[in-house]
Design a protein around this motif. Structure first.
Motif, PDB file in Angstrom:
ATOM      1  N   ALA A 108      17.800   1.739  -1.086  1.00 35.35           N
ATOM      2  CA  ALA A 108      16.697   0.945  -0.544  1.00 35.35           C
ATOM      3  C   ALA A 108      15.356   1.538  -0.964  1.00 35.35           C
ATOM      4  N   THR A 109      15.272   2.863  -0.979  1.00 27.98           N
ATOM      5  CA  THR A 109      14.038   3.530  -1.394  1.00 27.98           C
ATOM      6  C   THR A 109      13.670   3.162  -2.825  1.00 27.98           C
ATOM      7  N   GLN A 110      14.642   3.235  -3.707  1.00 29.97           N
ATOM      8  CA  GLN A 110      14.372   2.913  -5.108  1.00 29.97           C
ATOM      9  C   GLN A 110      14.063   1.433  -5.294  1.00 29.97           C
ATOM     10  N   LEU A 111      14.729   0.572  -4.527  1.00 31.58           N
ATOM     11  CA  LEU A 111      14.443  -0.857  -4.616  1.00 31.58           C
ATOM     12  C   LEU A 111      13.001  -1.152  -4.222  1.00 31.58           C
ATOM     13  N   CYS A 112      12.510  -0.475  -3.178  1.00 30.13           N
ATOM     14  CA  CYS A 112      11.119  -0.654  -2.747  1.00 30.13           C
ATOM     15  C   CYS A 112      10.150  -0.242  -3.846  1.00 30.13           C
ATOM     16  N   LEU A 113      10.410   0.894  -4.460  1.00 27.58           N
ATOM     17  CA  LEU A 113       9.529   1.380  -5.521  1.00 27.58           C
ATOM     18  C   LEU A 113       9.554   0.445  -6.730  1.00 27.58           C
ATOM     19  N   MET A 114      10.728  -0.018  -7.095  1.00 27.28           N
ATOM     20  CA  MET A 114      10.835  -0.929  -8.237  1.00 27.28           C
ATOM     21  C   MET A 114      10.162  -2.257  -7.936  1.00 27.28           C
ATOM     22  N   ALA A 115      10.297  -2.735  -6.694  1.00 21.74           N
ATOM     23  CA  ALA A 115       9.669  -4.007  -6.316  1.00 21.74           C
ATOM     24  C   ALA A 115       8.148  -3.891  -6.344  1.00 21.74           C
ATOM     25  N   LEU A 116       7.627  -2.762  -5.873  1.00 20.16           N
ATOM     26  CA  LEU A 116       6.175  -2.569  -5.901  1.00 20.16           C
ATOM     27  C   LEU A 116       5.668  -2.472  -7.333  1.00 20.16           C
ATOM     28  N   ALA A 117       6.411  -1.766  -8.178  1.00 20.67           N
ATOM     29  CA  ALA A 117       6.021  -1.670  -9.586  1.00 20.67           C
ATOM     30  C   ALA A 117       6.006  -3.053 -10.237  1.00 20.67           C
ATOM     31  N   GLN A 118       7.003  -3.872  -9.941  1.00 16.71           N
ATOM     32  CA  GLN A 118       7.057  -5.220 -10.494  1.00 16.71           C
ATOM     33  C   GLN A 118       5.905  -6.075  -9.989  1.00 16.71           C
ATOM     34  N   ARG A 119       5.566  -5.902  -8.711  1.00 17.11           N
ATOM     35  CA  ARG A 119       4.433  -6.656  -8.150  1.00 17.11           C
ATOM     36  C   ARG A 119       3.128  -6.240  -8.830  1.00 17.11           C
ATOM     37  N   CYS A 120       2.987  -4.961  -9.124  1.00 15.57           N
ATOM     38  CA  CYS A 120       1.800  -4.485  -9.844  1.00 15.57           C
ATOM     39  C   CYS A 120       1.705  -5.139 -11.213  1.00 15.57           C
ATOM     40  N   ARG A 121       2.834  -5.270 -11.892  1.00 17.08           N
ATOM     41  CA  ARG A 121       2.837  -5.910 -13.214  1.00 17.08           C
ATOM     42  C   ARG A 121       2.418  -7.375 -13.107  1.00 17.08           C
ATOM     43  N   GLU A 122       2.884  -8.039 -12.039  1.00 14.39           N
ATOM     44  CA  GLU A 122       2.634  -9.472 -11.892  1.00 14.39           C
ATOM     45  C   GLU A 122       1.159  -9.789 -11.667  1.00 14.39           C
ATOM     46  N   VAL A 123       0.429  -8.902 -11.006  1.00 16.64           N
ATOM     47  CA  VAL A 123      -0.965  -9.210 -10.660  1.00 16.64           C
ATOM     48  C   VAL A 123      -1.970  -8.551 -11.610  1.00 16.64           C
ATOM     49  N   THR A 124      -1.481  -7.850 -12.623  1.00 11.74           N
ATOM     50  CA  THR A 124      -2.385  -7.196 -13.572  1.00 11.74           C
ATOM     51  C   THR A 124      -2.241  -7.802 -14.962  1.00 11.74           C
ATOM     52  N   ARG A 125      -3.187  -7.454 -15.812  1.00 10.22           N
ATOM     53  CA  ARG A 125      -3.176  -7.918 -17.193  1.00 10.22           C
ATOM     54  C   ARG A 125      -2.499  -6.878 -18.085  1.00 10.22           C
ATOM     55  N   SER A 126      -2.185  -7.285 -19.295  1.00  9.62           N
ATOM     56  CA  SER A 126      -1.534  -6.359 -20.224  1.00  9.62           C
ATOM     57  C   SER A 126      -2.466  -5.206 -20.608  1.00  9.62           C
TER      58      SER A 126
END
Length: 217
Positions: A108-126
């Motif tokens: 669960a800990t790793q899933l939270c970190l991966m989900a947050l990282a993915q959310r960061c990618r979604e709201v930022t530019r390349s």
């Protein structure tokens, strides 16, 4: 591996040569020339493979193994290179992440970190820089972005993440600290300022965004 290929190629060429010409001298000459060419190509093949392996190792050394975003060292290095350009710096942290850690559910800990990282990618530019700094703390630099863009990204991230675990759906909000980089303030002051902004955001409660000025030297 290369030796087996050479032996195979020599055998095939010998058979083809015998079919094309009954002269054994010509057959041997064709085989020798072909094997020599293949032998000359082996060092090139090895060099290219080593170069590719080195490139992969360099990329792996720059990436956080859990989240796939840049690690702390790489984030700070890229941030430093981008500093001559003004922008917005964000530091964010999952609220109550310690409670998730204390549950002892590493998955669960790793899933939270991966989900947050993915959310960061979604709201930022390349062109934006995203990195995991420590634990559940992430950094984002938006080069060339106005403060309105920084607020928007921070507000989107503060909504948090949803993670499906064997024990149910876990929702975690995010606290965000924000400072404006003017293009000449040193890295150390910017990082100290945004860390203070994050601390204040967390004191206000979950899902808060705190914009703070850069601390005095």
């Amino acid at each position: 591996m290369h030796l087996l290929l050479l032996l195979g190629a020599a055998t095939v060429l010998s058979m083809v040569g015998q079919l094309l010409s009954p002269d054994p001298v010509i057959v041997k000459l064709v085989v020798v020339v072909t094997v020599a060419v293949l032998l000359a190509m082996i060092p090139v093949s090895i060099m290219l493979r080593l170069r590719e392996n080195k490139r992969r190792m360099q990329l792996m050394a720059q990436v956080d193994g859990v989240t796939g975003v840049t690690n702390q060292q790489t984030f700070l290095r890229r941030f430093t290179r981008a500093l001559p350009q003004s922008g917005v710096l964000l530091m964010l942290d999952l609220d109550h992440f310690k409670q998730v850690n204390d549950m002892g559910d590493r998955h669960a800990t790793q899933l939270c970190l991966m989900a947050l990282a993915q959310r960061c990618r979604e709201v930022t530019r390349s062109t934006d820089i995203v990195g995991r700094l420590d634990g559940s703390v992430f950094g984002i630099y938006l080069p060339g972005a106005p403060i309105e863009r920084g607020r928007h990204v921070a507000n989107e991230l503060s909504k948090g993440i949803h993670v499906v675990t064997p024990k149910g759906v876990l929702h975690a909000t995010v606290s965000v600290g924000v400072v404006v980089a003017d293009g000449w303030t040193p890295l150390e002051r910017l990082m100290k300022s945004v860390e203070q902004a994050l601390d204040l955001a967390k004191l206000r409660g979950p899902a808060h965004v705190m914009l703070r000025p850069v601390v005095a030297a």
